[in-house]
Design an enzyme around this catalytic site. Sequence first.
Site, short mmCIF file in Angstrom:
data_model
loop_
_atom_site.label_atom_id
_atom_site.label_comp_id
_atom_site.label_asym_id
_atom_site.label_seq_id
_atom_site.Cartn_x
_atom_site.Cartn_y
_atom_site.Cartn_z
N GLU A 168 0.82 -1.21 0.00
CA GLU A 168 0.00 0.00 0.00
C GLU A 168 0.85 1.26 0.00
OE1 GLU A 168 -4.34 1.01 1.86
OE2 GLU A 168 -2.83 0.29 3.25
N HIS A 182 8.76 -26.47 1.05
CA HIS A 182 8.20 -27.57 0.27
C HIS A 182 7.29 -27.07 -0.86
CE1 HIS A 182 9.71 -30.49 3.23
NE2 HIS A 182 9.42 -29.55 4.11
N LYS A 207 -13.26 2.01 -2.70
CA LYS A 207 -14.26 2.49 -1.76
C LYS A 207 -15.33 3.31 -2.48
CE LYS A 207 -11.04 2.67 2.14
NZ LYS A 207 -10.36 3.53 3.14
#
Length: 404
Positions: free
Chosen positions: A249, A275, A393
């Site tokens: 961000e 792994h 938003k």
Amino acid sequence: MKYTKNFYQIKSNTEIFERLQVERKTIGYYDLPYQDTTDIKEYAATITKKHIVVLGVGGSSLGARAIYEFLLPSNNYHKDLLFLETVDPLKINHCLKKVDLNDAQFVIISKSGGTIETISIFKYLNALVEINASNCTIISEAKSTLTKFANDNNIKTFDLAENIGGRFSVFSAVGLVPLAMVGVDIDNLLNGCRRVADSFFAKEGYYKPIIRKARFLVENKNKFNINIIFSYSSLLESFNKWYVQLWAESLGKININGTRQALTPIGLVGPVDQHSFLQMIMDGVRDKTVTFIKIDDLKDGSIIPKTPANKFDDLAWECAEGFSFNELLNMQADATIQSIQEQDDIPCDVISIRTVDEYNIAKIMFSYQLLVSCIGAFLQINTYNQPGVEYGKINLAEKFTQTP
């Protein structure tokens, strides 16, 4: 003759250090290590509820969660700290099964005061149990609608300064209040922050490793544009998530040259990701840097026991018997580090945390905040805004207005 350019020049280390010194006057997180915590500690001591339930998302919860989950296994806290940070109903209700809502203190955190996830969960919980001045604490900007709500209902508030962004707020009331409520030593947290800040801004010069690393990442950002943290302890899993938000961000921006920056963060946990993702690092495209984080002393001496004769004769790794799991974990880390270093073309560095306590987790977290600020200064971006997030938003708000 007239000269124009459409590129920017990478500043010197001294210029970057001077820029950060100027930032200290306007960006609030730099001053947090030096704050007085008396009010927070006195208030936290009055909270007797067993469950501390934090309602917050992103920067309002990730930092405190990273610290709490780092410290939890080696401490006997008498209270539980729970984070509600999603509007996924299955997750919300699964988490609430663990909580006696009548014995809970709700900490509502939203910098703007209008975060839809936080406010929606707040309303949902209030339908299950009345939330009022007796069981609620609110942390927000002084002028927000959430703070006004708190004042109108006589709910205790802590103000979050406008110049402290959410992802840089862990050492403000956002993190310190809920952590103090469960018994975390918040003064020792700030001691760790101060150690890093004092070293970085020392009169004799800047804290060189941070600026050197920032410079390398920026100078090589087109070749090595994926930055991996490989943490060798499950205690650091939430720290990894905090790092990803802080990094992405803050640094995913358009710079003064109009160029989109592409420093992509990835958080891995060892030995689990040995792994899986390690294969990509070892034999994949050379576009990654790797930072390994080890913990010297996990405060747990559990031993791989020597087994009775003949019982496990056909199983491997008899040579590991008698070693502690802490030793095994760090030997696995060292083996992976050696494998990376032997490639000669994968940039990597190693951070060793001395032990599991407030001081040491705060040191690494504040160091990463400074590192991000340095990188942002080198890139010549606004490290502290998030215009891309705001688009989402706005679009969400429009969807509600379009709904019949």
